[in-house]
Write a protein that holds these residues in place. Structure first.
Motif, PDB file in Angstrom:
ATOM      1  N   ALA A 175       0.815  -1.216   0.000  1.00 24.45           N
ATOM      2  CA  ALA A 175       0.000   0.000   0.000  1.00 24.45           C
ATOM      3  C   ALA A 175       0.850   1.268   0.000  1.00 24.45           C
ATOM      4  CB  ALA A 175      -0.936   0.003   1.204  1.00 24.45           C
ATOM      5  N   PHE A 176       0.208   2.345  -0.424  1.00 19.56           N
ATOM      6  CA  PHE A 176       0.745   3.705  -0.339  1.00 19.56           C
ATOM      7  C   PHE A 176      -0.433   4.594   0.037  1.00 19.56           C
ATOM      8  CE2 PHE A 176       1.131   7.885  -2.276  1.00 19.56           C
ATOM      9  CZ  PHE A 176       2.391   8.306  -1.848  1.00 19.56           C
ATOM     10  N   GLY A 177      -0.198   5.576   0.877  1.00 21.78           N
ATOM     11  CA  GLY A 177      -1.314   6.420   1.294  1.00 21.78           C
ATOM     12  C   GLY A 177      -0.907   7.854   1.583  1.00 21.78           C
ATOM     13  N   LYS A 178      -1.851   8.780   1.395  1.00 20.74           N
ATOM     14  CA  LYS A 178      -1.688  10.182   1.812  1.00 20.74           C
ATOM     15  C   LYS A 178      -2.883  10.545   2.675  1.00 20.74           C
ATOM     16  CE  LYS A 178       0.884  12.883   1.159  1.00 20.74           C
ATOM     17  NZ  LYS A 178       1.233  13.877   0.145  1.00 20.74           N
ATOM     18  N   MET A 179      -2.584  11.125   3.838  1.00 22.58           N
ATOM     19  CA  MET A 179      -3.629  11.566   4.756  1.00 22.58           C
ATOM     20  C   MET A 179      -3.494  13.072   4.957  1.00 22.58           C
ATOM     21  SD  MET A 179      -5.423   8.900   5.538  1.00 22.58           S
ATOM     22  CE  MET A 179      -6.369   9.510   6.939  1.00 22.58           C
ATOM     23  N   LEU A 180      -4.586  13.792   4.762  1.00 23.99           N
ATOM     24  CA  LEU A 180      -4.603  15.247   4.910  1.00 23.99           C
ATOM     25  C   LEU A 180      -5.428  15.634   6.126  1.00 23.99           C
ATOM     26  CD1 LEU A 180      -5.280  16.356   1.192  1.00 23.99           C
ATOM     27  CD2 LEU A 180      -3.105  15.749   2.273  1.00 23.99           C
ATOM     28  N   VAL A 181      -4.892  16.561   6.907  1.00 21.46           N
ATOM     29  CA  VAL A 181      -5.655  17.178   8.001  1.00 21.46           C
ATOM     30  C   VAL A 181      -5.952  18.593   7.527  1.00 21.46           C
ATOM     31  CG1 VAL A 181      -5.702  17.787  10.436  1.00 21.46           C
ATOM     32  CG2 VAL A 181      -4.441  15.761   9.686  1.00 21.46           C
ATOM     33  N   ILE A 182      -7.239  18.872   7.356  1.00 22.88           N
ATOM     34  CA  ILE A 182      -7.658  20.062   6.623  1.00 22.88           C
ATOM     35  C   ILE A 182      -8.341  21.069   7.549  1.00 22.88           C
ATOM     36  CG2 ILE A 182      -9.067  20.861   4.674  1.00 22.88           C
ATOM     37  CD1 ILE A 182      -8.954  17.843   3.722  1.00 22.88           C
ATOM     38  N   GLY A 183      -7.997  22.331   7.357  1.00 28.45           N
ATOM     39  CA  GLY A 183      -8.649  23.413   8.100  1.00 28.45           C
ATOM     40  C   GLY A 183      -7.668  24.266   8.871  1.00 28.45           C
ATOM     41  N   SER A 184      -7.956  25.550   8.971  1.00 27.95           N
ATOM     42  CA  SER A 184      -7.109  26.460   9.742  1.00 27.95           C
ATOM     43  C   SER A 184      -7.618  26.620  11.161  1.00 27.95           C
ATOM     44  CB  SER A 184      -7.038  27.831   9.049  1.00 27.95           C
ATOM     45  OG  SER A 184      -8.340  28.346   8.831  1.00 27.95           O
TER      46      SER A 184
END
Length: 457
Positions: free
Chosen positions: A379-388
């Motif tokens: 597997a390969f993955g990208k996780m984004l935590v979004i918001g200011s």
């Protein structure tokens, strides 16, 4: 006449030289022991704790022989062995003056058989620092590696929370070690000491069994140190060629422990008592840390038809692309992508309204990625935590081997059920562009700032 230095004199200064270690044994040295009886080490030839004494012996010119025909789980349960160590643990060193157990004690004994041994430094402070790092290797590195590795080999019950704590503690210990080694080739002084021998032997199990390159790359000075040590001639004579683990052992399924018990129930064949001594091998591996695990069944993903996409090549391209990311890495990804051998998935955290504290949210994502270690080969993955500002949104994109999310991932990684999962339709240009933006850490993402982006590779 010069006045004598009385007990209360302020002119007294501490002697900073290393105390003459041979005096610990009176006038008896290692050669005398060699003349009367060779030192015999009772352990298997792959036991990393036995390596400590064997490497120290190479540096010290002391002859230590491994016990012949030693069988783990059998030899260490005999009455003769239990007289040397009632707990039946290995290694045990048989000497003319009696047996010694506990691997660090054995290594110290072998080292001190040589007068003024440089393995113990050249001053009192070096001696203290050597003992300091021996304790550090034994109390900070070894137990945390064991708490991470042994449950995955099936020797201890697996608990995700306990594993996360072990990995966290190990990283903290390796981080401190890495800082120390940033300006030092060896742990103490300018040559190999007993501290290096014990530390390297304790790291050996980690590098060879569970600490893969992506994990150890966080600690480059520890990496350099370990490979320098194991390639020293006296280390190499004992440990041989060392290869770093290329994958983290998967978490054993909970059904497996029950299986060995079933064939053990029928006791009809009572004419073969010779088979009984082999049972302790599996039951008591924990005590000695040396027995190899049973051959693991192949992962179903390994049985899939070969794919034209080489996952490691994509991971290298991703890691090595520093400029023109979209033109180089993103284009390279789609050139490599094999829709028959792999599938892409979006994930969206179900409870984003609870993400009100930034560091808690980031830790939540980090914990998820740690628990995904068992999929690193697939597997390969990208996780984004979004918001200011809170609440923060957590979204991600994952590449998995096969056309579905692997079953063993759904079974073993409890975080999976905390996300909504949707398969990417690569014929939809909008979805394809969303994959690009996530891999690229595009900001703003869907109109919002990125708090952080984490990669699993």
């Amino acid at each position: 006449m010069k006045p004598s230095k009385c007990h209360g004199s302020h002119n007294w200064k501490p002697d900073r030289r290393r105390p003459p270690l041979p005096s610990l044994f009176g006038n008896r040295g290692g050669r005398r022991s060699q003349d009367s009886m060779a030192l015999v080490l009772h352990a298997g030839d792959t036991n990393k704790n036995a390596f400590k004494a064997l490497i120290a012996a190479e540096y010290s010119g002391v002859q230590v022989e491994l016990a012949k025909n030693f069988v783990m789980g059998v030899s260490n349960k005999t009455p003769e062995f239990l007289k040397m160590n009632p707990l039946g643990k290995v290694p045990v060193l048989e000497t003319p003056d009696g047996p010694i157990f506990e691997s660090n004690a054995i290594a110290r004994y072998v080292t001190r058989l040589k007068a003024d041994n440089p393995l113990y430094g050249s001053s009192l402070i070096e001696y203290a620092h050597i003992e300091q790092w021996i304790d550090y290797a034994s109390m900070e590195i070894d137990p945390n590696l064991a708490r991470w590795l042994y449950p995955r080999l099936g020797y201890l019950p697996y608990l995700a929370v306990a594993e996360e704590a072990a990995i966290s503690s190990l990283k903290r210990a390796l981080g401190a070690l890495n800082t120390h080694l940033a300006s030092s080739t060896y742990l103490v002084g300018h040559s190999v000491t007993l501290a290096d021998i014990v530390m390297t032997c304790n790291l050996y199990l980690g590098f060879s069994r569970i600490m893969i390159k992506s994990f150890t790359s966080e600690f480059p000075h520890v990496e350099r140190y370990f490979w320098t040590m194991v390639n020293q001639p006296n280390f190499h004579k004992v440990v041989g060629e060392v290869k770093q683990a290329d994958s983290v052992p998967p978490v054993p399924s909970q059904k497996k422990p029950a299986q060995p018990k079933e064939p053990a129930k029928p006791k009809e064949v009572k004419k073969e008592p010779k088979k009984e001594p082999a049972k302790p091998k599996v039951e008591e591996v924990l005590e000695e840390e040396e027995e190899a695990p049973k051959p693991k069944p192949k992962n179903p993903l390994d049985l899939l038809p070969p794919s034209k996409m080489i996952l490691d090549e994509w991971k290298r391209l991703y890691s090595n692309t520093k400029t023109n990311f979209r033109e180089v890495a993103i284009k390279g990804f789609w050139d490599m992508y094999d829709p028959e051998g792999y599938s892409l998935w979006f994930c969206d955290y179900k409870y984003n309204d609870e993400n009100t504290v930034s560091f808690v949210t980031l830790n939540k994502v980090s914990g998820f990625l740690q628990r995904m270690d068992l999929t690193r080969k697939y597997a390969f993955g990208k996780m984004l935590v979004i918001g200011s500002e809170p609440p923060f949104k957590v979204k991600g994109v994952w590449l998995f081997r096969g056309q579905e999310i692997p079953k063993f991932v759904l079974d073993e990684v409890y975080d999976m059920e905390l996300y909504d999962w949707a398969k990417v339709d690569i014929s939809d240009e909008a979805q394809k562009e969303r994959v690009n933006a996530m891999i690229e850490d595009q900001e703003p993402f869907e109109g919002e700032a990125l708090l952080d982006a984490k990669c699993f590779k």
